[in-house]
Design a protein around this motif. Structure first.
Motif, PDB file in Angstrom:
ATOM      1  N   ASN A  49       0.857  -1.183   0.000  1.00  0.00           N
ATOM      2  CA  ASN A  49       0.000   0.000   0.000  1.00  0.00           C
ATOM      3  C   ASN A  49       0.893   1.233   0.000  1.00  0.00           C
ATOM      4  O   ASN A  49       2.045   1.176   0.459  1.00  0.00           O
ATOM      5  CB  ASN A  49      -0.903   0.020   1.238  1.00  0.00           C
ATOM      6  N   VAL A  50       0.385   2.320  -0.537  1.00  0.00           N
ATOM      7  CA  VAL A  50       1.141   3.576  -0.566  1.00  0.00           C
ATOM      8  C   VAL A  50       0.266   4.695  -0.016  1.00  0.00           C
ATOM      9  O   VAL A  50      -0.875   4.879  -0.436  1.00  0.00           O
ATOM     10  CB  VAL A  50       1.596   3.932  -1.997  1.00  0.00           C
ATOM     11  N   ASP A  51       0.815   5.418   0.973  1.00  0.00           N
ATOM     12  CA  ASP A  51       0.180   6.635   1.480  1.00  0.00           C
ATOM     13  C   ASP A  51       1.028   7.827   1.069  1.00  0.00           C
ATOM     14  O   ASP A  51       2.253   7.703   0.905  1.00  0.00           O
ATOM     15  CB  ASP A  51       0.075   6.583   3.011  1.00  0.00           C
ATOM     16  N   PHE A  52       0.381   8.978   0.912  1.00  0.00           N
ATOM     17  CA  PHE A  52       1.101  10.189   0.531  1.00  0.00           C
ATOM     18  C   PHE A  52       1.149  11.141   1.719  1.00  0.00           C
ATOM     19  O   PHE A  52       0.121  11.500   2.290  1.00  0.00           O
ATOM     20  CB  PHE A  52       0.429  10.847  -0.676  1.00  0.00           C
ATOM     21  N   VAL A  53       2.343  11.528   2.087  1.00  0.00           N
ATOM     22  CA  VAL A  53       2.560  12.432   3.202  1.00  0.00           C
ATOM     23  C   VAL A  53       3.204  13.705   2.655  1.00  0.00           C
ATOM     24  O   VAL A  53       4.344  13.681   2.177  1.00  0.00           O
ATOM     25  CB  VAL A  53       3.477  11.793   4.262  1.00  0.00           C
ATOM     26  N   GLU A  54       2.441  14.797   2.688  1.00  0.00           N
ATOM     27  CA  GLU A  54       2.894  16.064   2.099  1.00  0.00           C
ATOM     28  C   GLU A  54       3.382  15.853   0.676  1.00  0.00           C
ATOM     29  O   GLU A  54       4.388  16.427   0.227  1.00  0.00           O
ATOM     30  CB  GLU A  54       3.984  16.702   2.957  1.00  0.00           C
ATOM     31  N   GLY A  55       2.650  15.000  -0.057  1.00  0.00           N
ATOM     32  CA  GLY A  55       2.977  14.734  -1.451  1.00  0.00           C
ATOM     33  C   GLY A  55       4.046  13.689  -1.675  1.00  0.00           C
ATOM     34  O   GLY A  55       4.313  13.314  -2.819  1.00  0.00           O
ATOM     35  N   ILE A  56       4.656  13.185  -0.606  1.00  0.00           N
ATOM     36  CA  ILE A  56       5.714  12.186  -0.728  1.00  0.00           C
ATOM     37  C   ILE A  56       5.110  10.794  -0.520  1.00  0.00           C
ATOM     38  O   ILE A  56       4.421  10.551   0.478  1.00  0.00           O
ATOM     39  CB  ILE A  56       6.831  12.420   0.314  1.00  0.00           C
ATOM     40  N   PRO A  57       5.362   9.864  -1.443  1.00  0.00           N
ATOM     41  CA  PRO A  57       4.810   8.515  -1.273  1.00  0.00           C
ATOM     42  C   PRO A  57       5.589   7.712  -0.227  1.00  0.00           C
ATOM     43  O   PRO A  57       6.818   7.702  -0.214  1.00  0.00           O
ATOM     44  CB  PRO A  57       4.960   7.895  -2.656  1.00  0.00           C
ATOM     45  N   VAL A  58       4.847   7.038   0.644  1.00  0.00           N
ATOM     46  CA  VAL A  58       5.447   6.160   1.646  1.00  0.00           C
ATOM     47  C   VAL A  58       4.804   4.790   1.474  1.00  0.00           C
ATOM     48  O   VAL A  58       3.595   4.638   1.651  1.00  0.00           O
ATOM     49  CB  VAL A  58       5.215   6.687   3.078  1.00  0.00           C
ATOM     50  N   GLY A  59       5.612   3.797   1.103  1.00  0.00           N
ATOM     51  CA  GLY A  59       5.094   2.467   0.821  1.00  0.00           C
ATOM     52  C   GLY A  59       5.242   1.518   1.988  1.00  0.00           C
ATOM     53  O   GLY A  59       6.134   1.661   2.830  1.00  0.00           O
ATOM     54  N   VAL A  60       4.371   0.525   2.031  1.00  0.00           N
ATOM     55  CA  VAL A  60       4.448  -0.512   3.061  1.00  0.00           C
ATOM     56  C   VAL A  60       4.129  -1.854   2.411  1.00  0.00           C
ATOM     57  O   VAL A  60       3.209  -1.960   1.592  1.00  0.00           O
ATOM     58  CB  VAL A  60       3.496  -0.216   4.244  1.00  0.00           C
ATOM     59  N   ILE A  61       4.913  -2.872   2.766  1.00  0.00           N
ATOM     60  CA  ILE A  61       4.781  -4.218   2.214  1.00  0.00           C
ATOM     61  C   ILE A  61       4.411  -5.173   3.346  1.00  0.00           C
ATOM     62  O   ILE A  61       4.994  -5.125   4.429  1.00  0.00           O
ATOM     63  CB  ILE A  61       6.117  -4.681   1.590  1.00  0.00           C
ATOM     64  N   GLY A  62       3.444  -6.037   3.105  1.00  0.00           N
ATOM     65  CA  GLY A  62       3.086  -7.059   4.082  1.00  0.00           C
ATOM     66  C   GLY A  62       3.627  -8.408   3.655  1.00  0.00           C
ATOM     67  O   GLY A  62       3.598  -8.750   2.467  1.00  0.00           O
ATOM     68  N   VAL A  63       4.146  -9.191   4.611  1.00  0.00           N
ATOM     69  CA  VAL A  63       4.710 -10.506   4.300  1.00  0.00           C
ATOM     70  C   VAL A  63       4.338 -11.506   5.392  1.00  0.00           C
ATOM     71  O   VAL A  63       4.532 -11.242   6.582  1.00  0.00           O
ATOM     72  CB  VAL A  63       6.251 -10.448   4.169  1.00  0.00           C
ATOM     73  N   LEU A  64       3.813 -12.644   4.980  1.00  0.00           N
ATOM     74  CA  LEU A  64       3.515 -13.767   5.872  1.00  0.00           C
ATOM     75  C   LEU A  64       4.747 -14.659   6.018  1.00  0.00           C
ATOM     76  O   LEU A  64       5.615 -14.666   5.149  1.00  0.00           O
ATOM     77  CB  LEU A  64       2.410 -14.620   5.262  1.00  0.00           C
ATOM     78  N   PRO A  65       4.821 -15.466   7.074  1.00  0.00           N
ATOM     79  CA  PRO A  65       5.878 -16.482   7.118  1.00  0.00           C
ATOM     80  C   PRO A  65       5.613 -17.553   6.065  1.00  0.00           C
ATOM     81  O   PRO A  65       4.453 -17.919   5.824  1.00  0.00           O
ATOM     82  CB  PRO A  65       5.781 -17.039   8.537  1.00  0.00           C
ATOM     83  N   ARG A  66       6.651 -18.032   5.434  1.00  0.00           N
ATOM     84  CA  ARG A  66       6.477 -19.018   4.361  1.00  0.00           C
ATOM     85  C   ARG A  66       5.928 -20.342   4.880  1.00  0.00           C
ATOM     86  O   ARG A  66       5.390 -21.138   4.096  1.00  0.00           O
ATOM     87  CB  ARG A  66       7.794 -19.243   3.630  1.00  0.00           C
ATOM     88  N   ASP A  67       6.049 -20.604   6.191  1.00  0.00           N
ATOM     89  CA  ASP A  67       5.501 -21.836   6.753  1.00  0.00           C
ATOM     90  C   ASP A  67       4.145 -21.609   7.417  1.00  0.00           C
ATOM     91  O   ASP A  67       3.685 -22.435   8.213  1.00  0.00           O
ATOM     92  CB  ASP A  67       6.475 -22.451   7.756  1.00  0.00           C
ATOM     93  N   ALA A  68       3.487 -20.506   7.082  1.00  0.00           N
ATOM     94  CA  ALA A  68       2.201 -20.185   7.716  1.00  0.00           C
ATOM     95  C   ALA A  68       1.183 -21.296   7.516  1.00  0.00           C
ATOM     96  O   ALA A  68       0.325 -21.528   8.379  1.00  0.00           O
ATOM     97  CB  ALA A  68       1.648 -18.871   7.168  1.00  0.00           C
ATOM     98  N   GLY A  69       1.254 -22.003   6.396  1.00  0.00           N
ATOM     99  CA  GLY A  69       0.297 -23.063   6.125  1.00  0.00           C
ATOM    100  C   GLY A  69       0.323 -24.178   7.149  1.00  0.00           C
ATOM    101  O   GLY A  69      -0.669 -24.891   7.319  1.00  0.00           O
ATOM    102  N   GLN A  70       1.452 -24.332   7.869  1.00  0.00           N
ATOM    103  CA  GLN A  70       1.545 -25.364   8.889  1.00  0.00           C
ATOM    104  C   GLN A  70       0.739 -25.018  10.135  1.00  0.00           C
ATOM    105  O   GLN A  70       0.485 -25.890  10.960  1.00  0.00           O
ATOM    106  CB  GLN A  70       3.010 -25.581   9.280  1.00  0.00           C
TER     107      GLN A  70
END
Length: 565
Positions: free
Chosen positions: A181-202
């Motif tokens: 997701n990207v939010d804009f702060v005073e016109g500047i983009p600030v991105g954030v990435i979400g990541v699950l653990p690769r073994d979450a299925g267990q």
């Protein structure tokens, strides 16, 4: 689907002017300050958590009561008021099965809480997927539960924030959720990435993870950071739902005792500026060097709403990148000596009142506390009680023995001296013990297969010295373990009802569906055949306590050991 998302996002950024060429100029003194706040593993604890999960270590190491949604909201408001610009994130496991005031209403009160707090984005943890992918989509988009309807309110509008997982894909390889997701702060983009653990299925029941693939965390972070960078987003945060354990210490110590998350934090793309972690109960505040040698914040707040992580970053307006040497961070303890947020207090009161009508029903009585504390063999009084209840509930399906996993037990049964009926046990207390409402199943297994299950309780040295996951056995299942014996030969003297188990004979074994599907790395259960469904685990415990009250704590003498420590 990814190509379509990329195209749409590229168009949006072009309109915003982000894809215009950025001239190579010297670092500007014109900067933007942004405060990043994050909390992790809230797990639906709208009310202040009890016991050890409701205290936290202060700077001097002394414990202090902490947590509670109204206090979290009050601290978030205070922390945001101290900054010109701020963004608020959850690192996942925002709701969960343990807190009844949330779980009875399928997490909807927690979504309402996060909406009211102004959460900008949330990572996805395994608990968000506990109800399955379609339930996650419902919680995101809105609409009443397909079976129970709208229990908390007359309607449910969904989350006002995106839920992110860059490494979660569908069977056809397309993204299951938004990766960033990207939010804009005073016109500047600030991105954030979400990541699950690769073994979450267990850690998710197999039927609820069907059609989902959990990719490598590092690969997903690097790929998504490159994509954001291409679009001109230079300030990037990662919500990594994977954390490390740490030794005792205050909120800003960095004395990690494991390194799974730290390794990712050190190896992830240098385009990433801040990494918030989760999936643990400890707090830490560390600085690690990225692959280019630049420092970046790597931190986690305590679980159950006991802490809020804060990172103050400074972004150059011209380069749109974070000036790493100006970053500062701290973990704010959510003490209960602050005025609680009145709006959230009203929400919590409403959830508690609605839940109490369901949870206050008396089921039976206990003579003393029945707890999850493990003996030297790995048994616990509560685990043994639950295993006994599962066997009693599945005898009609031919069950000979029952086994259950300690990780599925999320609360103790305690005698409350102030209760009108000392030792009384309510439905709510039993639900707190087994909040997942797992299906009980009976499997046909040979004696050799049953022995293989018990050998799988002991994990390889790569999992840590002496790593094990002891299953609670019903009272009629007995055996001996040897810690010093090699893997695959630690179990001996296996009997059922006092009769030695024949490796070639067949037995009916009762387990919850999570274990039957190989959960907690017990793959040997998947070799069982002739599965029969026999009700829910929580109902089995309710019926057993009701039929056998008053209940005494079962002894932990079902597993013998001569060299346990």
């Amino acid at each position: 689907m990814l190509g379509r998302l990329t195209t749409v996002f590229a168009c949006a950024l072009t309109v915003a002017g982000l894809l215009a060429p950025t001239p190579a100029i010297a670092q500007s003194t014109d900067t933007v300050d942004v405060r990043l706040l994050a909390f992790n593993d809230f797990r639906g604890n709208l009310t202040p958590p009890d016991g050890s999960s409701g205290v936290i270590e202060q700077v001097d190491g002394s414990p202090v009561p902490a947590g509670g949604a109204a206090y979290v909201a009050a601290y978030v408001s205070q922390l945001r008021s101290q900054a010109t610009n701020s963004l608020l994130y959850s690192v996942g496991d925002s709701w969960g099965p343990s807190a009844l005031e949330s779980s009875l209403f399928h997490g909807e009160p927690v979504v309402e809480l996060l909406n009211s707090m102004g959460v900008n984005a949330s990572g996805i943890g395994n608990l968000e997927l506990d109800g399955g992918f379609s339930e996650l989509q419902r919680l995101q988009r809105g609409g009443c539960h397909p079976v129970d309807g709208c229990m908390f309110d007359t309607t449910y509008d969904g989350a006002a924030f995106p839920m992110l997982a860059a490494n979660l894909t569908l069977a056809n390889g397309s993204p299951a959720t938004l990766p960033f997701n990207v939010d804009f702060v005073e016109g500047i983009p600030v991105g954030v990435i979400g990541v699950l653990p690769r073994d979450a299925g267990q850690f998710i029941a197999a039927d609820r993870a069907t059609g989902l693939t959990f990719g490598d965390e590092l690969t997903a972070i690097d790929r998504t950071a490159d994509l954001l960078d291409f679009f001109g987003v230079k300030a990037i945060t990662v919500l990594l739902h994977k954390g490390d354990e740490s030794g005792p210490g205050g909120p800003d110590t960095c004395n990690l005792t494991t390194s799974a998350a730290r390794t990712i934090a050190e190896k992830a793309s240098p385009k990433v500026d801040v990494i918030f972690t989760a999936a643990g109960n400890r707090q830490y505040n560390c600085t690690v060097a990225d692959p280019m040698g630049s420092p970046r914040a790597f931190m986690q707040g305590a679980s159950n709403g006991r802490g809020v992580s804060v990172v103050d970053i400074n972004i150059d307006r011209d380069t749109r990148d974070v000036l790493r040497d100006r970053t500062s961070s701290f973990n704010q303890i959510v003490t209960r000596d602050i005025t609680p947020d009145p709006t959230v207090s009203a929400l919590v009161d409403r959830a508690t009142e609605k839940a109490s009508a369901i949870t206050s029903r008396q089921v039976g009585q206990i003579t003393a506390d029945i707890v999850r504390d493990e003996s030297r063999t790995g048994e616990s009084p509560l685990g043994n009680l639950v295993a006994d209840s599962h066997l009693a509930a599945t005898r009609s399906a031919g069950a000979d023995v029952a086994l259950t996993n300690a990780g599925g037990l999320r609360g103790d049964l305690n005698v409350v001296p102030t209760s009108p009926i000392p030792g009384s046990v309510t439905f709510g207390e039993i639900f707190a013990v087994q909040p997942f409402a797992n299906q009980l199943q009976v499997l046909t297994m040979t004696g050799a297969q049953l022995d293989s299950v018990l050998e799988q309780q002991f994990r390889p040295p790569t999992d840590g010295p002496g790593a094990r996951e002891i299953l609670a056995p019903s009272a009629n299942l007995r055996y001996r373990i040897s810690n010093s014996a090699p893997l695959g030969a630690k179990v001996s003297g296996l009997t059922i009802d006092g009769i030695p188990v024949d490796p070639a004979a067949t037995y009916r074994v009762a387990v919850n569906r999570y274990l039957a599907d190989g959960g907690d790395n017990f793959a040997a259960f998947t070799t069982g055949t002739d599965r029969t469904d026999v009700g829910k685990d929580v109902d089995a415990l309710v019926d057993y306590v009701s039929a056998n009250s008053p209940i005494e704590p079962p002894p932990t003498d079902r597993i013998a050991c001569g060299d346990c420590y």
